[in-house]
Design an enzyme around this catalytic site. Structure first.
Site, PDB file in Angstrom:
ATOM      1  N   ASP A  87       0.836  -1.196   0.000  1.00  0.00           N
ATOM      2  CA  ASP A  87       0.000   0.000   0.000  1.00  0.00           C
ATOM      3  C   ASP A  87       0.876   1.253   0.000  1.00  0.00           C
ATOM      4  O   ASP A  87       1.881   1.322   0.713  1.00  0.00           O
ATOM      5  CB  ASP A  87      -0.892  -0.021   1.245  1.00  0.00           C
ATOM      6  N   GLU A 130      14.764 -15.327  -0.782  1.00  0.00           N
ATOM      7  CA  GLU A 130      15.242 -16.377   0.121  1.00  0.00           C
ATOM      8  C   GLU A 130      14.247 -17.526   0.228  1.00  0.00           C
ATOM      9  O   GLU A 130      14.623 -18.650   0.568  1.00  0.00           O
ATOM     10  CB  GLU A 130      15.474 -15.809   1.521  1.00  0.00           C
TER      11      GLU A 130
END
Length: 559
Positions: A227, A276
């Site tokens: 956002d 990751e």
């Protein structure tokens, strides 16, 4: 306040059907936005919740979407419908619990759906523990460094520190009261006063959000919609803008509080975290920028994966304008290797059925219902155009039902905070947030478990005929149009994938292009247009006659 859920860490997102594995599933994904409070209410309190969303996941699988984006469900005082977060690791009790979130994620993966959650890093709630401590401890508190606290101007500090205006109207600053009761410093809030902006120059803020990312990634979410991604970094010194009526400038230029280059360092760090994790976790930017070229900065190879295409959303139903924004969007994304995105509606703008029912030049928020028959005809055609374009597409809940904006909500039921503040956004976003109809002939039309039960916003009586149950099985319905279009998009590998399209000769007011073995023909005029229609008809937004394009229509042809 943070809830605990033992054993939530899951190293992989076990999606049953990993569509697009190896090439980036997000590159041609159709992502469905769920506004939780208005999607499905499982406990009958009139407010949608996570168990309600979970119960409707099979519907979304059958609709044919690839992923579900959930608007905020975090612990919040709900000053701005959950975009004022008090605890980023807790579910607000009105929506359920962390166990409900965990079950929803697991069920979605079993159904072959991915889950994207909203992240709100520009600001917190004023009830966030950090902000409350900053107020209690007063000037000098180290917690104040995590927000933008500044002394005021004027002899007694009675004037705001600069001239910035809130997106919701009025000054972007509110003055505090010190612990001894005297007037104190001011704090910055680009939105409501209940939403103080974080200071991203503070290492503690960056550390906290890296931890929040890992919390939800360990829960198994497949990505984040960020956002106000353009707003985290403010210009050094917080300089005056030097003009009033600043809302009109948004999206037209780089502002001292929006689209600062410093945001990209944040997103490069986030990308390293996402990479990751296995399963192709992604992040999507809500970035209001002056140009699509500026938007492309957010999706460079070491930053985010997608960015919303607000330039396309704001384009009127006009062939020349649409072609211009399609070409510019694709051209801007190619150098950075990112997919274009296409969207027609979301929780902040008037539904496109109603936008297209009104004359051009009225922006993305409007109050007139317009010509509803015309609006629906154009909306259906716009959907087939969007789903034929290369890249990823977003669908806002209820648009597959052809829902119009509710333009006649009584003032006393409105909850949009900008409605109550002067000179800000129009404040009529509630009209696109009315709970969607599922079944039945009386409100809440299957939104809740009981006929005649409550709904946090009233639904129009005519929505009984627009419910999922009413439209299912009707080949002329908008719902079946979406189902057919999404099925064909999955079956034809050329649709969605890549970044190229071949424009074909077409008369004024018509778009014609080829993507692989599919030709898409779009008539944006109000009159029939003679045009060759070679090949086999796959799908039309309305009645199709060979050699003639119906007014405000789109058709797909296999050639």
């Amino acid at each position: 306040m943070t809830q605990n859920l033992a054993g939530t860490a899951r190293p992989t997102a076990a999606v049953a059907t990993p569509a697009g594995a190896g090439r980036g599933w997000w590159r041609d994904a159709v992502i469905y936005q769920v506004y939780p409070r208005s999607f499905a209410d499982a406990n009958g309190d009139g407010m949608g919740d996570l168990p309600g969303v979970r119960s409707r996941l099979p519907y979304l699988r059958d609709l044919g979407v690839d992923a579900v984006w959930l608007s905020p469900f975090y612990a919040s005082p709900q000053a701005d419908a959950g975009y004022d977060v008090a605890d980023y690791r807790a579910v607000d009790p009105m929506f359920g619990t962390l166990l409900d979130a965990d079950a929803l994620i697991r069920d979605a993966h079993e159904l072959g759906l991915r889950i994207i959650v909203d992240l709100v890093p520009n600001h917190s709630s004023d009830q966030h523990e950090w902000f409350q401590r900053a107020l209690r401890e007063g000037p000098g508190s180290p917690l104040r460094e995590r927000y933008h606290f500044r002394p005021g101007k004027g002899e007694q500090g009675e004037l705001p520190p600069n001239d910035w205006e809130s997106i919701f109207g009025g000054p972007a600053w509110t003055r505090t009261t010190d612990p001894d009761g005297t007037p104190g410093d001011w704090y910055l809030h680009l939105f409501a006063p209940e939403q103080p902006d974080f200071n991203w120059d503070s290492p503690a803020v960056a550390d906290e959000f890296r931890s929040i990312l890992r919390f939800w990634l360990d829960m198994g979410v497949d990505g984040f919609r960020i956002d106000v991604a353009h707003g985290l970094v403010k210009a050094p010194g917080l300089p005056d803008l030097g003009t009033g009526d600043q809302l009109k400038l948004l999206g037209s230029d780089v502002m001292p509080f929006f689209d600062q280059d410093g945001v990209h360092q944040i997103y490069r760090a986030w990308r390293r975290i996402l990479d990751e994790y296995p399963g192709q976790r992604i992040a999507v930017a809500e970035a209001w920028t002056p140009t699509v070229e500026r938007t492309a900065h957010y999706v460079r190879p070491d930053e985010l994966h997608q960015a919303f295409n607000f330039q396309y959303l704001g384009t009127y139903w006009d062939a020349a304008e649409l072609r211009t924004v399609i070409d510019s969007s694709l051209a801007a994304m190619r150098p950075v290797g990112a997919p274009a995105t296409w969207v027609l509606s979301n929780h902040d703008v008037t539904r496109h059925v109603t936008r297209f029912a009104n004359p051009p030049g009225q922006g993305t928020q409007m109050r007139s219902p317009g010509d509803r028959e015309l609006g629906l005809r154009r909306a259906r055609a716009a959907t087939l155009l969007m789903l034929a374009l290369p890249g990823s597409a977003y669908v806002y809940q209820g648009e597959e039902l052809g829902l119009p904006e509710v333009t006649d909500l009584p003032d006393e039921v409105r909850q949009d905070p900008s409605f109550f503040r002067a000179s800000g956004q129009d404040g009529f976003r509630d009209g696109c947030r009315v709970p969607i109809p599922w079944s039945g002939t009386a409100a809440p039309y299957g939104f809740g478990p009981h006929e005649g039960g409550p709904s946090w916003l009233p639904q129009p009586a005519e929505w009984a005929g627009l419910s999922v149950a009413a439209q299912s099985g009707d080949p002329a319905s908008t719902l079946e149009l979406y189902r057919s279009a999404l099925r064909i998009r999955r079956e034809l590998s050329a649709l969605g994938a890549g970044d190229e399209l071949e424009w074909l000769p077409a008369p004024a007011g018509v778009l014609a292009f080829r993507r692989g073995s599919l030709v898409c023909l779009v008539n944006t005029t109000g009159e029939p247009v003679a045009h060759p229609t070679e090949g086999r008809l796959l799908l039309g937004s309305g009645p199709v006659e060979p050699g003639l394009l119906a007014p405000d229509s789109t058709s797909w042809w296999a050639v």
